[in-house]
Design a protein around this motif. Structure first.
Motif, PDB file in Angstrom:
ATOM      1  N   ALA A 394      88.500  44.159 -15.013  1.00  0.00           N
ATOM      2  CA  ALA A 394      87.042  44.153 -14.864  1.00  0.00           C
ATOM      3  C   ALA A 394      86.773  42.791 -14.155  1.00  0.00           C
ATOM      4  O   ALA A 394      85.719  42.607 -13.716  1.00  0.00           O
ATOM      5  CB  ALA A 394      86.649  43.966 -16.492  1.00  0.00           C
ATOM      6  N   THR A 395      87.765  41.980 -14.015  1.00  0.00           N
ATOM      7  CA  THR A 395      87.439  40.725 -13.128  1.00  0.00           C
ATOM      8  C   THR A 395      87.663  41.061 -11.681  1.00  0.00           C
ATOM      9  O   THR A 395      87.225  40.213 -10.811  1.00  0.00           O
ATOM     10  CB  THR A 395      88.145  39.577 -13.611  1.00  0.00           C
ATOM     11  N   THR A 396      88.483  42.113 -11.333  1.00  0.00           N
ATOM     12  CA  THR A 396      88.753  41.992  -9.910  1.00  0.00           C
ATOM     13  C   THR A 396      87.708  42.217  -8.881  1.00  0.00           C
ATOM     14  O   THR A 396      87.826  41.765  -7.914  1.00  0.00           O
ATOM     15  CB  THR A 396      89.943  43.129 -10.023  1.00  0.00           C
ATOM     16  N   VAL A 397      86.841  43.166  -9.061  1.00  0.00           N
ATOM     17  CA  VAL A 397      85.693  43.420  -7.847  1.00  0.00           C
ATOM     18  C   VAL A 397      84.729  42.464  -7.979  1.00  0.00           C
ATOM     19  O   VAL A 397      84.282  42.044  -7.033  1.00  0.00           O
ATOM     20  CB  VAL A 397      85.256  44.886  -8.266  1.00  0.00           C
ATOM     21  N   SER A 398      84.398  42.071  -9.269  1.00  0.00           N
ATOM     22  CA  SER A 398      83.320  41.032  -9.290  1.00  0.00           C
ATOM     23  C   SER A 398      83.655  39.795  -8.502  1.00  0.00           C
ATOM     24  O   SER A 398      82.781  39.048  -8.254  1.00  0.00           O
ATOM     25  CB  SER A 398      82.578  40.916 -10.819  1.00  0.00           C
ATOM     26  N   ARG A 399      85.009  39.372  -8.761  1.00  0.00           N
ATOM     27  CA  ARG A 399      85.425  38.355  -8.260  1.00  0.00           C
ATOM     28  C   ARG A 399      85.253  38.387  -6.602  1.00  0.00           C
ATOM     29  O   ARG A 399      84.766  37.511  -5.964  1.00  0.00           O
ATOM     30  CB  ARG A 399      87.017  38.103  -8.646  1.00  0.00           C
ATOM     31  N   GLU A 400      85.730  39.452  -6.041  1.00  0.00           N
ATOM     32  CA  GLU A 400      85.429  39.630  -4.810  1.00  0.00           C
ATOM     33  C   GLU A 400      83.900  39.737  -4.351  1.00  0.00           C
ATOM     34  O   GLU A 400      83.776  38.935  -3.284  1.00  0.00           O
ATOM     35  CB  GLU A 400      85.988  40.989  -4.231  1.00  0.00           C
ATOM     36  N   THR A 472      91.495  51.782 -14.754  1.00  0.00           N
ATOM     37  CA  THR A 472      90.303  52.569 -14.046  1.00  0.00           C
ATOM     38  C   THR A 472      88.897  52.186 -14.692  1.00  0.00           C
ATOM     39  O   THR A 472      87.978  51.905 -13.980  1.00  0.00           O
ATOM     40  CB  THR A 472      90.643  53.942 -14.072  1.00  0.00           C
ATOM     41  N   GLN A 473      88.919  52.143 -15.912  1.00  0.00           N
ATOM     42  CA  GLN A 473      87.752  51.975 -16.774  1.00  0.00           C
ATOM     43  C   GLN A 473      87.298  50.410 -16.313  1.00  0.00           C
ATOM     44  O   GLN A 473      86.011  50.153 -16.009  1.00  0.00           O
ATOM     45  CB  GLN A 473      87.896  52.147 -18.237  1.00  0.00           C
ATOM     46  N   GLY A 474      88.373  49.468 -16.295  1.00  0.00           N
ATOM     47  CA  GLY A 474      87.862  48.189 -16.019  1.00  0.00           C
ATOM     48  C   GLY A 474      87.216  47.917 -14.683  1.00  0.00           C
ATOM     49  O   GLY A 474      86.440  47.391 -14.176  1.00  0.00           O
ATOM     50  N   ILE A 475      87.750  48.725 -13.697  1.00  0.00           N
ATOM     51  CA  ILE A 475      87.284  48.750 -12.191  1.00  0.00           C
ATOM     52  C   ILE A 475      85.880  49.312 -12.197  1.00  0.00           C
ATOM     53  O   ILE A 475      85.134  48.672 -11.556  1.00  0.00           O
ATOM     54  CB  ILE A 475      88.359  49.386 -11.291  1.00  0.00           C
ATOM     55  N   PHE A 476      85.738  50.155 -12.996  1.00  0.00           N
ATOM     56  CA  PHE A 476      84.387  50.945 -12.975  1.00  0.00           C
ATOM     57  C   PHE A 476      83.579  49.760 -13.152  1.00  0.00           C
ATOM     58  O   PHE A 476      82.403  49.835 -12.814  1.00  0.00           O
ATOM     59  CB  PHE A 476      84.494  52.261 -13.843  1.00  0.00           C
ATOM     60  N   VAL A 477      83.783  49.156 -14.579  1.00  0.00           N
ATOM     61  CA  VAL A 477      82.778  48.173 -14.946  1.00  0.00           C
ATOM     62  C   VAL A 477      82.615  47.147 -14.004  1.00  0.00           C
ATOM     63  O   VAL A 477      81.523  46.860 -13.883  1.00  0.00           O
ATOM     64  CB  VAL A 477      83.382  47.953 -16.415  1.00  0.00           C
ATOM     65  N   SER A 478      83.737  46.851 -13.348  1.00  0.00           N
ATOM     66  CA  SER A 478      83.709  45.484 -12.501  1.00  0.00           C
ATOM     67  C   SER A 478      82.847  45.929 -11.136  1.00  0.00           C
ATOM     68  O   SER A 478      82.203  45.167 -10.792  1.00  0.00           O
ATOM     69  CB  SER A 478      85.029  45.370 -11.978  1.00  0.00           C
ATOM     70  N   LEU A 479      82.898  47.338 -10.850  1.00  0.00           N
ATOM     71  CA  LEU A 479      82.014  47.506  -9.702  1.00  0.00           C
ATOM     72  C   LEU A 479      80.565  47.750 -10.109  1.00  0.00           C
ATOM     73  O   LEU A 479      79.545  47.076  -9.112  1.00  0.00           O
ATOM     74  CB  LEU A 479      82.587  49.012  -9.315  1.00  0.00           C
ATOM     75  N   MET A 480      80.257  48.049 -11.245  1.00  0.00           N
ATOM     76  CA  MET A 480      78.830  48.234 -11.666  1.00  0.00           C
ATOM     77  C   MET A 480      78.184  46.844 -12.068  1.00  0.00           C
ATOM     78  O   MET A 480      77.007  46.641 -11.728  1.00  0.00           O
ATOM     79  CB  MET A 480      78.972  49.030 -12.990  1.00  0.00           C
ATOM     80  N   GLN A 481      79.236  45.805 -12.501  1.00  0.00           N
ATOM     81  CA  GLN A 481      78.310  44.484 -12.683  1.00  0.00           C
ATOM     82  C   GLN A 481      78.695  43.437 -11.959  1.00  0.00           C
ATOM     83  O   GLN A 481      79.521  43.244 -11.144  1.00  0.00           O
ATOM     84  CB  GLN A 481      78.959  44.088 -13.990  1.00  0.00           C
ATOM     85  N   PRO A 482      77.369  42.871 -11.745  1.00  0.00           N
ATOM     86  CA  PRO A 482      77.410  41.926 -10.373  1.00  0.00           C
ATOM     87  C   PRO A 482      78.243  40.595 -10.527  1.00  0.00           C
ATOM     88  O   PRO A 482      78.442  40.041  -9.597  1.00  0.00           O
ATOM     89  CB  PRO A 482      75.725  41.515 -10.537  1.00  0.00           C
ATOM     90  N   THR A 483      78.668  40.148 -11.726  1.00  0.00           N
ATOM     91  CA  THR A 483      79.205  38.991 -12.123  1.00  0.00           C
ATOM     92  C   THR A 483      80.533  38.904 -13.033  1.00  0.00           C
ATOM     93  O   THR A 483      80.425  39.960 -13.814  1.00  0.00           O
ATOM     94  CB  THR A 483      78.196  37.822 -12.593  1.00  0.00           C
ATOM     95  N   THR A 484      81.325  38.266 -12.932  1.00  0.00           N
ATOM     96  CA  THR A 484      82.636  38.249 -13.668  1.00  0.00           C
ATOM     97  C   THR A 484      82.208  38.134 -15.119  1.00  0.00           C
ATOM     98  O   THR A 484      82.732  39.224 -15.925  1.00  0.00           O
ATOM     99  CB  THR A 484      83.370  37.257 -13.316  1.00  0.00           C
ATOM    100  N   PRO A 485      81.457  37.531 -15.514  1.00  0.00           N
ATOM    101  CA  PRO A 485      81.102  37.337 -17.012  1.00  0.00           C
ATOM    102  C   PRO A 485      80.414  38.361 -17.562  1.00  0.00           C
ATOM    103  O   PRO A 485      80.997  38.866 -18.545  1.00  0.00           O
ATOM    104  CB  PRO A 485      80.313  36.037 -17.390  1.00  0.00           C
TER     105      PRO A 485
END
Ligand SMILES: Nc1ncnc2c1ncn2[C@@H]1O[C@H](COP(=O)(O)OP(=O)(O)OP(=O)(O)O)[C@@H](O)[C@H]1O
Ligand SMILES: [Mg+2]
Lengths: 577, 310
Positions: A394-400, A472-485
């Motif tokens: 969940a932190t991986t995409v929002s971090r980028e 996969t679910q974590g990545i999905f969430v991370s893609l959808m949410q603008p920030t890490t928290p």
């Protein structure tokens, strides 16, 4: 002194600014809705049907709803309090506005009090929102308004502790993620402390009773005390010492805020002193010394100063080669992959696992031969695995996105498949050892003849699919949410939702710890499987179907989530098309 | 190479781009000038397929941004106005990573990375951490990154912002080299003087409207004051002024400086200014120089955005 400690009028200006900022955020309203929604959803199945016969039965039901509502609120507060406070000071540190704030006449105490009260206000508001639901319960009978008030005081006091702890962690820790995770760990440890103490045999109690200390220590147990008073003190019908936990939690919460104010001017220094890197560096040295004891190396290490050794580390070039570049990034550069010490952390986990056997052996001599303990162990290990894989993902995409590197990738021809595949494989590889822990545990105790070999087959089929699904679910969430928290919170809400799924419908496969608990079998025979299959049933057939179903649903879920990712991928990473 | 037709972008109720139509040909270096908030970044993002236009069309290398975004991404190199930070990555790794994203083969990757590092003068920094680079080096690295896949079009959003003069000159020299390599470049900036030397075309944009688009000489020509010339005489500028002022076609004449410079404003009725030197020579003034009034991009920009030129 106290006037100074409370800052300019309890930090009213900061409080107002923060409150206004929160009111403008849709997140605040979303949180309130989620909180109430979950509360109502969870209580609906308990609500008595209108046809229910006797008044006494209805009253019992009302009491039950109230009790479970109380537990749920404690858990939701545990989830929310760190979430709303973790970024309070970290944000200012990261944006470099902390020094500016400190330079204003407000002073450090006004800042922390302002931030604390605005957060607390939000949490208290949530609790107030749930009051009407609770008072509606009064109509069912079975509880009095005094119980509602006591519960309310316990919860408010717990919010004070949660928010105070969150502010404190936000002050001393360098990142939101660290503050968030530390907050969760500490609060959960507090809630579960009595269970752990009793489970490990530190507190000797008669079965079905608890020591009063449990209620005085943990707010969760204080709620239990409120409803099952006689289990704590046999002679009481209404808890007389209910006030101990609220008293100390609120005092501790306020003290933590005070402490945050005191150390705020040193925040940057503390942050550096507490950075993970330092800690791992130290750990690394110890392990190094243990593994390869050589005088010269030891002398060199002792002469080196920590930071210098970091700078002087020779640059080893990590070639991308023919790998998927996203996989390379995840395993060589990002968070955990970057961490050269990660394998040592894994080693520590293994040592901890093995050490726990010794502990169990010392404290509860027969427990290791009992399959129940191993059910708990495997469930705990898979639980950690599920939690970590989701949170890491969940932190991986929002971090980028926060680092501004996502837009660079968006302007390249990078496609969804490469991206998601690289991420999933990379994260899976980073936590591969963690995933192996349940297997290691099972293997040891299968060899020792305590659990059934088929357990291994179950783990072999269910864990890999579940891990991939979680990532996969974590990545999905991370893609959808603008920030890490926000991504972390969304992922946790999703997991909590999946965790309760088995209780409301027949989807146990989405709760890996729970299925693990039931499917770890005793070596003497297939216990729970036999129960499911019935006396004459063919439990091998049941196992087969269960595994197939488990794997099937996880694969299906992964595919559904992946197709969701694909349908919005370009939009999520910031492309127009 | 780049063409936009009635390109508009509306954010909520703010019109960020208003029917923008511009054409950039192969090999052009197009300077995109405008004050803060004019819509430069918006335009560039649309061309880089990162933002969807509200209406209108845009083509890059003949591909439409509506529907052929994939093809466009392979043809362009986009440098955003902010440099994304990668922690713990060396320059070489950074370039390798992006080369892999552009699906370059292993052998080609090695060669290309060496080439772009050399071109951007970063070879000596190849093992440095990306986040330890200075701003100027980061910008050069960003350019190195977008050159990896040999794109035909470069979209550069303020590549020189925040750089010291020396770093700016370095970037400018680098861009000149790219120009010589035949790339088509769209570069946005508000530092006008550096575009003058670099670009052959400019577009001036304000509040989402394209006020001017065309060759740089043309805009200078447009805003140049045709009716004012300056002449320098060897001696007696005051007498020269008297002589000029008495002429029918001279509206105004002033002595500019001690060393004999005069500014002469000519009546619109005059065909050109050739009669001025003729007149002076005829009256035995020793004429040193004649020049049209100096005008640069800065003045042009000010004039255009003030509505002096339509
Ligand atoms: N995501 C957005 N939402 C709303 N408005 C936006 C958004 N992005 C840009 N704008 C607005 O669109 C207008 C154009 O912005 P743009 O970034 O294109 O300007 P610019 O020319 O690049 O300015 P600068 O020189 O400051 O970089 C501005 O008024 C800006 O406020
Ligand atoms: Mg811009």
């Amino acid at each position: 002194m106290s006037g100074f400690a409370f800052g300019g009028g309890f930090g009213v200006p900061v409080f107002v600014r923060e409150l206004l900022a929160q009111a403008r955020r849709t997140r605040t309203y979303a949180l309130q809705t989620v909180f109430l929604g979950l509360l109502v959803l969870a209580l609906i199945p308990l609500w008595p049907a209108s046809s229910a016969a006797s008044g006494a039965a209805i009253a019992d039901q009302g009491r039950l709803i109230f009790e479970w509502g109380g537990y749920l609120q404690v858990l939701l507060l545990t989830l929310l309090a760190p979430a709303v406070t973790a970024n309070a000071i970290v944000e200012e540190k990261e944006k470099n506005t902390l020094d500016l704030l400190l330079l204003t006449s407000a002073g450090p105490f006004a800042i922390v009090w302002g931030k604390f009260f605005s957060r607390l206000f939000g949490l208290a508001f949530l609790l107030f929102l749930s009051l009407p639901i609770l008072f509606a319960l009064l109509t069912l009978g079975g509880i009095g308004s005094d119980a509602i008030l006591v519960e309310f005081v316990i919860l408010i006091a717990y919010s004070i502790l949660g928010a105070g702890l969150g502010i404190f962690l936000s002050t001393i820790l360098p990142g939101v993620t660290q503050a968030l995770i530390t907050g969760y760990v500490l609060l959960s440890a507090l809630l579960a402390a009595p269970a752990i103490a009793i489970g490990l045999g530190f507190w000797q109690t008669r079965a079905g009773t608890f020591p009063l200390l449990a209620a005085e220590l943990s707010p969760l147990y204080d709620v239990v005390y409120l409803f099952q008073t006689s289990k704590f003190v046999a002679t009481e019908s209404f808890p007389r010492s209910w006030w101990v936990a609220p008293l100390w939690t609120s005092v501790a919460g306020l003290a933590l805020v005070m402490l945050s104010g005191a150390v705020l001017p040193l925040a940057h220094r503390i942050e550096r002193a507490l950075s993970l890197r330092r800690f791992l560096d130290a750990f690394d040295r110890v392990v190094f010394l243990l593994l390869r004891f050589r005088w010269r190396a030891l002398l060199r290490l002792l002469r080196q100063r920590p930071l210098e050794s970091d700078d002087a580390a020779p640059v080893e070039h990590r070639h991308v080669g023919t790998q998927n570049p996203i996989y390379w990034m995840e395993t060589c550069v990002n968070t955990i992959g970057r961490n050269r010490y990660w394998w040592r952390v894994n080693l520590a986990l293994l040592v901890a696992l093995l050490a726990s056997y010794l502990l169990f052996h010392a404290l509860l001599p027969d427990s290791l031969a009992d399959v129940t303990l191993h059910r708990y162990m495997v469930a705990t290990l898979t639980g950690i695995l599920v939690l970590l894989s989701t949170v890491i993902a969940a932190t991986t995409v929002s971090r980028e996105r926060e680092d501004g590197t996502l837009v660079l990738m968006a302007s390249t021809p990078l496609d969804c498949r490469t991206y998601v595949q690289g991420k999933v494989r990379g994260i899976a590889r980073n936590i591969v050892f963690l995933s192996a822990l349940p297997f290691i545990h099972a293997a040891i105790w299968i060899l020792a003849g305590v659990i059934h070999p088929l357990t291994f087959v179950y783990l072999l089929v269910s864990i890999p699919f579940a891990v991939v699904a979680q990532i996969t679910q974590g990545i999905f969430v991370s893609l959808m949410q603008p920030t890490t928290p926000r991504a972390i919170i969304a992922a946790l809400i999703l997991i909590s939702f999946q965790a309760v799924l088995p209780f409301v419908c027949c989807l146990p496969t989405f709760n890996l710890p729970l299925t693990s608990y039931y499917l770890v079998e005793p070596a003497s025979g297939l216990g729970s499987l036999q129960q499911i299959a019935g006396a004459q049933g063919n439990y091998l057939a049941v196992l087969f179907v269960a595994l197939l179903f488990s794997a099937g649903t996880q694969v299906g879920y992964t595919l559904v989530v992946y197709s969701l990712i694909r349908s919005g991928f370009d939009r999520y990473i910031g492309r127009a098309y | 190479m780049i063409e936009t037709r009635y390109l508009s972008k509306v954010y909520n109720d703010l019109v960020a781009l208003d029917k923008l139509s511009l054409t950039i040909d192969r090999g052009d270096i197009y300077g995109f000038i405008g004050p803060n908030g004019a819509g430069k970044t918006t335009t560039i993002k649309i061309l880089a397929t990162l933002l969807r236009p509200t209406s209108g069309q845009a083509f890059v290398c003949g591909y439409s941004v509506n529907g052929e975004a994939k093809q466009i991404r392979r043809k362009i190199g986009y440098v955003p106005d902010e440099f994304g930070i990668y922690e713990d990555m060396t320059v070489l790794e950074y370039l390798e990573f992006f080369a892999a994203l552009y699906e370059l083969g292993l052998a080609e990757r090695k060669r290309v990375i060496r080439d772009v590092l050399e071109l951007t003068d970063l070879s000596y920094k190849e093992n440095a951490q990306v986040d330890s680079l200075s701003r100027g080096m980061r910008q050069r690295l960003a350019l190195a990154r977008v050159l990896l896949h040999d794109p035909e079009v470069l979209l550069l959003d303020e590549p020189a912002s925040g750089l010291d003069p020396r770093a700016r000159i370095e970037i400018r020299e680098l861009l000149k080299e790219l120009r010589n390599m035949g790339k088509t470049i769209l570069i946005s900036s508000h530092i006008l003087s550096e575009l003058r030397e670099l670009c052959n075309k400019v577009g001036i944009i304000e509040k989402g409207k394209l006020l001017f688009s065309g060759p740089i000489e043309e805009i200078l020509e447009q805003v140049r004051a045709h009716d004012v010339i300056q002449v320098q005489v060897r001696e007696a500028p005051e007498q020269a002024r008297q002589l000029l002022i008495d002429h029918d076609l001279v509206k105004r004449a002033e002595v500019l400086s001690e060393d004999g410079w005069l500014e002469v404003q000519i009546d619109d009725a005059a065909e050109d200014h050739s009669f001025v030197p003729a007149l002076l020579v005829e009256h035995r003034f020793r004429l040193l120089r004649v020049r049209e009034q100096e005008i640069d991009l800065e003045d042009a920009f000010m004039k255009v955005t003030k509505g002096v030129v339509g």
